[in-house]
Write an enzyme that holds these catalytic residues in place. Structure first.
Site, PDB file in Angstrom:
ATOM      1  N   ASP A  20     112.009  16.480 -22.966  1.00  0.00           N
ATOM      2  CA  ASP A  20     111.076  16.918 -21.929  1.00  0.00           C
ATOM      3  C   ASP A  20     109.880  17.556 -22.625  1.00  0.00           C
ATOM      4  O   ASP A  20     109.942  18.712 -23.038  1.00  0.00           O
ATOM      5  CB  ASP A  20     111.761  17.935 -20.999  1.00  0.00           C
ATOM      6  CG  ASP A  20     110.768  18.450 -19.958  1.00  0.00           C
ATOM      7  OD1 ASP A  20     111.186  19.170 -19.040  1.00  0.00           O
ATOM      8  OD2 ASP A  20     109.568  18.121 -20.072  1.00  0.00           O
ATOM      9  N   HIS A 135     107.269  33.828 -14.555  1.00  0.00           N
ATOM     10  CA  HIS A 135     106.948  32.757 -13.609  1.00  0.00           C
ATOM     11  C   HIS A 135     108.002  32.617 -12.519  1.00  0.00           C
ATOM     12  O   HIS A 135     107.738  31.991 -11.490  1.00  0.00           O
ATOM     13  CB  HIS A 135     106.840  31.403 -14.327  1.00  0.00           C
ATOM     14  CG  HIS A 135     105.711  31.334 -15.305  1.00  0.00           C
ATOM     15  ND1 HIS A 135     104.392  31.521 -14.954  1.00  0.00           N
ATOM     16  CD2 HIS A 135     105.706  31.140 -16.646  1.00  0.00           C
ATOM     17  CE1 HIS A 135     103.619  31.424 -16.029  1.00  0.00           C
ATOM     18  NE2 HIS A 135     104.384  31.197 -17.074  1.00  0.00           N
ATOM     19  N   ASP A 172     100.604  37.812 -21.752  1.00  0.00           N
ATOM     20  CA  ASP A 172     100.974  36.403 -21.979  1.00  0.00           C
ATOM     21  C   ASP A 172      99.796  35.534 -21.538  1.00  0.00           C
ATOM     22  O   ASP A 172      99.017  35.931 -20.661  1.00  0.00           O
ATOM     23  CB  ASP A 172     102.213  36.096 -21.118  1.00  0.00           C
ATOM     24  CG  ASP A 172     102.759  34.697 -21.368  1.00  0.00           C
ATOM     25  OD1 ASP A 172     103.812  34.580 -21.997  1.00  0.00           O
ATOM     26  OD2 ASP A 172     102.102  33.733 -20.924  1.00  0.00           O
ATOM     27  N   HIS A 174      99.816  32.856 -19.900  1.00  0.00           N
ATOM     28  CA  HIS A 174     100.023  32.189 -18.597  1.00  0.00           C
ATOM     29  C   HIS A 174     100.032  33.241 -17.493  1.00  0.00           C
ATOM     30  O   HIS A 174     100.426  34.386 -17.722  1.00  0.00           O
ATOM     31  CB  HIS A 174     101.354  31.437 -18.587  1.00  0.00           C
ATOM     32  CG  HIS A 174     101.422  30.328 -19.572  1.00  0.00           C
ATOM     33  ND1 HIS A 174     101.908  30.497 -20.849  1.00  0.00           N
ATOM     34  CD2 HIS A 174     101.042  29.024 -19.485  1.00  0.00           C
ATOM     35  CE1 HIS A 174     101.843  29.346 -21.509  1.00  0.00           C
ATOM     36  NE2 HIS A 174     101.318  28.438 -20.708  1.00  0.00           N
ATOM     37  N   ASP A 265     101.824  33.873 -26.633  1.00  0.00           N
ATOM     38  CA  ASP A 265     101.114  32.588 -26.630  1.00  0.00           C
ATOM     39  C   ASP A 265      99.619  32.821 -26.426  1.00  0.00           C
ATOM     40  O   ASP A 265      98.837  31.875 -26.413  1.00  0.00           O
ATOM     41  CB  ASP A 265     101.693  31.661 -25.565  1.00  0.00           C
ATOM     42  CG  ASP A 265     102.012  32.369 -24.265  1.00  0.00           C
ATOM     43  OD1 ASP A 265     102.762  31.809 -23.448  1.00  0.00           O
ATOM     44  OD2 ASP A 265     101.514  33.505 -24.048  1.00  0.00           O
ATOM     45  N   TYR A 305     104.912  30.490 -28.776  1.00  0.00           N
ATOM     46  CA  TYR A 305     105.530  29.231 -29.187  1.00  0.00           C
ATOM     47  C   TYR A 305     105.152  28.788 -30.587  1.00  0.00           C
ATOM     48  O   TYR A 305     105.693  27.815 -31.103  1.00  0.00           O
ATOM     49  CB  TYR A 305     105.208  28.151 -28.145  1.00  0.00           C
ATOM     50  CG  TYR A 305     105.610  28.637 -26.782  1.00  0.00           C
ATOM     51  CD1 TYR A 305     104.675  29.162 -25.895  1.00  0.00           C
ATOM     52  CD2 TYR A 305     106.960  28.724 -26.432  1.00  0.00           C
ATOM     53  CE1 TYR A 305     105.058  29.693 -24.686  1.00  0.00           C
ATOM     54  CE2 TYR A 305     107.355  29.254 -25.226  1.00  0.00           C
ATOM     55  CZ  TYR A 305     106.400  29.748 -24.357  1.00  0.00           C
ATOM     56  OH  TYR A 305     106.779  30.301 -23.161  1.00  0.00           O
TER      57      TYR A 305
HETATM   58  C1  LIG Z   1     106.671  32.487 -20.398  1.00  0.00           C
HETATM   59  C2  LIG Z   1     105.540  31.500 -20.437  1.00  0.00           C
HETATM   60  O1  LIG Z   1     104.481  31.956 -19.636  1.00  0.00           O
HETATM   61  O2  LIG Z   1     105.017  31.406 -21.738  1.00  0.00           O
HETATM   62  C3  LIG Z   1     106.025  30.111 -19.963  1.00  0.00           C
HETATM   63  C4  LIG Z   1     104.944  29.077 -19.991  1.00  0.00           C
HETATM   64  C5  LIG Z   1     105.375  27.787 -19.319  1.00  0.00           C
HETATM   65  C6  LIG Z   1     104.361  26.706 -19.592  1.00  0.00           C
HETATM   66  C7  LIG Z   1     104.713  25.422 -18.890  1.00  0.00           C
HETATM   67  N1  LIG Z   1     103.733  24.401 -19.235  1.00  0.00           N
HETATM   68  C8  LIG Z   1     103.800  23.268 -18.341  1.00  0.00           C
HETATM   69  C9  LIG Z   1     102.755  22.249 -18.744  1.00  0.00           C
HETATM   70  C10 LIG Z   1     102.654  21.160 -17.683  1.00  0.00           C
HETATM   71  N2  LIG Z   1     101.888  20.059 -18.202  1.00  0.00           N
HETATM   72 ZN   LIG Z   2     103.074  32.069 -21.544  1.00  0.00          ZN
END
Ligand SMILES: CC(O)(O)CCCCCNCCCN
Ligand SMILES: [Zn+2]
Length: 663
Positions: A20, A135, A172, A174, A265, A305
């Site tokens: 994935d 999330h 973070d 995100h 990240d 990451y």
């Molecule tokens: C804890 C966190 O915020 O680092 C998790 C980040 C999840 C990113 C999912 N990316 C999905 C890309 C779709 N094309």
């Molecule tokens: Zn993140």
């Protein structure tokens, strides 16, 4: 009081079992490399190791629904195919027979950290956990997250300890939309998040991740989103957002606990964030939060990451939590236009909710960059393996000097607990003595004054040689002492001294145009028009007794100037008669240690020696006590500071708060 470290390798016992591309970055090694870096650097040994525990169902139900919990409880018994099908109902998650167990440990780790901090067993701490949490939502897993670790921790802290105000700082890259949904109508939890957004073409593409999502109903104002609409954001962009958005609001809010959704990240090299901020910036972000909530800061790992960037950033965070001096920030420069637009927009969106933002410039002054019609990046998005390898210098080693705080006092004065009295017996180099007499003592034979000044020189030199980290000196003539230190420090070619004068009084006479000394004076009136541009008077109608005025000046002017000036020494001068409260004084003493690798020299006039011990506490690394929720600063002061800021913009780029500022 110590720094807690919560880690258990049990949380590495789940991983992606199928192909994935959007989940493959979330690997167990994220935890092992972080922990091993802490062990290798010796930082783990200085932490208080706290065991993890599984969260109870009741604790998980603080945030999640029974239906959702019942679903997740079934995953340990699922086949790989069933796990795969189960995951398909959510966005960007995977499951493993062990992920439920690990998800309960991640929540339990966060709660253990909160318990130990709120029960006063440790000062602060970090929980290294996976799966991450920010999330996940009441009824759904999302973005590698199963349970919302930090949201549960906030709810738990309120319920078990009766907290009224919790701050969540989510650095973070995100948007922790799961946290936002939990608390958007809750004024007791202030949620701050910055996140890669690119006008919603970046995941998770939510309109409610933009700057205008300020909270709902009773919670308006208590949700702050700073969207990054471009990649490549730097240390300067990050620090600008802390100084001009987060910190003024956080001090006005006056939280009783600070939870950090510590995702790395947002650091350089990360395939998800694609930002350029270096690992050492997390030392500064952490330090700037450590005088909130009496130092009760709980960092809980979210994303990150790039295993090198992640482990370096985790070490930078823990080392600062332990109280070690910060690294000097490398070549800060102007925040980029896109970041300035975001800062401008979020300050404007919150101008009605936070008095510290009341004067935020309105948006008419520039055209917000239009949202590109570009389709979401999904189409043909390059996977992280296609990304060009990014390199950056290893963070400099941060060594704590053998002596943390030295004190230069008169012989009969008592040396504050924890400080090392400076022996002025050290023979002073006769040439230096001669210069001191000639420059400062008009030749008079005042041996007491001479020994005081020579003591100051000794203090300063010991700081330069990293024999001591910081110091305080009680002097008879504070103006002379200030001038003496300025002169001594600026003699060396690449030294710079930031002089912060609190209270009214003459700026030191020998400030020159050569930018080796920068003086910022916070007082009640313009003693006299500052003669040179390196002498910056900040005037408050009520003087330094005005807590919110001083805090406004610290974040809006002093820290941005200080970061850009990047001094080798900070000279903090308490002018006699300044009505600054011990609380504000300790905040200043604490915050200014983010500069000059913590080399702060505090000068106190003989008659003010009552503030010696609170000063010593802050210099020794004790968090300053909370100031209480701040009143609005005086409109007149705000206007004066705004005018001063605009005047200084020509020379100081970190003072910018709007894109139009570069006019
Ligand atoms: C804890 C966190 O915020 O680092 C998790 C980040 C999840 C990113 C999912 N990316 C999905 C890309 C779709 N094309
Ligand atoms: Zn993140």
């Amino acid at each position: 009081m110590g720094t807690a470290l919560i880690y258990d390798e049990e949380m590495t016992s789940y991983k992606l079992l199928w192909d994935d591309p959007e989940c493959e970055v979330e690997v167990p090694e994220r935890l092992t490399v972080s922990y091993e870096a802490l062990v290798r650097s010796g930082l783990a040994d200085h932490c208080v190791s706290i065991p993890v525990r599984e969260a109870t169902e009741e604790e998980i139900l603080l945030i999640h629904s029974e239906e959702y919990l019942e679903k997740v409880k079934k995953t340990p018994h699922m086949s790989v195919q069933e796990l795969k099908d189960f995951a398909l109902q959510f966005n960007a998650v995977y499951f493993h027979p062990n992920s439920y167990h690990c998800a309960k440990l991640a929540v339990g780790a966060a709660l253990q950290l909160v318990d130990h901090v709120l029960m006063g067993k440790v000062r602060n701490g970090m929980a290294l956990v996976r799966p991450p949490g920010h999330h996940s939502m009441r009824d759904a897993a999302c973005g590698f997250c199963t349970f919302n670790n930090v949201a549960i921790a906030a709810q738990y802290a309120k319920q078990k300890y009766g907290l009224k105000r919790v701050l969540i700082v989510d650095w973070d890259i995100h948007h922790g939309q799961g946290v936002q949904y939990c608390f958007e109508d809750d004024p007791s939890v202030l949620y701050f998040s910055w996140h890669r957004y690119e006008h919603s073409i970046f995941w998770p593409h939510l309109p409610e991740s933009d700057y205008d999502a300020v909270g709902k109903d009773k919670g308006v104002g208590f949700n702050i989103n700073v969207p990054w609409n471009k990649v490549g954001m730097t240390n300067s962009d990050f620090l600008s957002v802390f100084c001009h958005v987060l910190l003024p609001v956080a001090y006005e809010f006056c939280p009783e606990l600070v939870l950090v959704s510590a995702g790395y990240d947002s650091g350089i090299g990360d395939p998800e964030g694609e930002m350029c901020a270096t690992p050492d910036i997390f030392a500064h972000l952490t330090h700037l939060l450590m005088n909130l909530a009496g130092g009760k800061v709980c960092a809980v790992l979210e994303g990150g990451y790039n295993l090198t960037s992640l482990s370096q950033s985790v070490c930078q965070t823990v080392q600062t939590l332990l109280g070690d001096p910060n690294p000097r920030p490398e070549n800060l420069r102007s925040p980029c236009q896109s970041a300035l637009e975001s800062i401008h927009c979020v300050r404007w969106a919150h101008r009605r909710y936070w008095s510290c933002l009341g004067h935020a410039a309105d948006l008419s002054s520039f055209q917000i960059s239009t949202k590109p019609s570009g389709s979401p990046k999904e189409a043909g998005e390059s996977t992280w393996k296609d990304k060009v390898a990014v390199v950056w210098p290893e963070p400099v080693k941060r060594v704590a000097p053998p002596v943390r705080t030295a004190a230069l006092l008169s012989d009969e004065a008592v040396c504050p607990e924890g400080c090392k009295r400076l022996a002025t017996s050290d023979k002073l180099d006769p040439r230096v003595a001669g210069k001191l007499r000639e420059n400062f003592l008009e030749g008079e034979g005042d041996s007491e004054a001479l020994s005081a000044l020579s003591g100051l020189i000794t203090l300063t030199e010991k700081m330069e040689k990293d024999e001591i980290l910081n110091g305080l000196a009680v002097v008879r003539d504070i103006t002379m002492a200030t001038a003496c230190v300025v002169q001594h420090v600026t003699m060396a070619p690449n030294n710079r001294v930031l002089v912060v004068c609190v209270g009214d009084g003459e700026a030191p006479s020998n400030i020159t145009e050569d930018r080796k000394a920068l003086v910022v004076r916070i007082g009640s009136r313009e003693t006299k028009q500052s003669k040179c541009k390196n002498d910056i008077p900040v005037c408050l109608k009520k003087g330094c007794a005005d807590v919110s005025g001083v805090i406004q000046a610290v974040f809006g002017l002093l820290l941005p100037l200080g970061y850009e000036f990047d001094p080798s020494l900070v000279l903090l001068v308490r002018m006699p008669g300044s009505e600054v409260s011990d609380g504000v004084w300790q905040q200043l003493t604490g915050l200014l240690q983010c500069l000059a690798q913590g080399h702060v020299l505090v000068l106190i006039q003989e008659c003010e020696k009552s503030c010696v011990s609170p000063t010593a506490c802050s210099l020794l690394g004790e968090p300053a006590p909370p100031l209480g929720q701040l009143q609005a600063p005086l409109p007149q002061d705000v206007e004066d500071m705004e005018r001063l800021r605009r005047k200084l913009l020509a020379d100081w780029t970190l003072l910018q708060t709007t894109a139009a500022d570069t006019g």
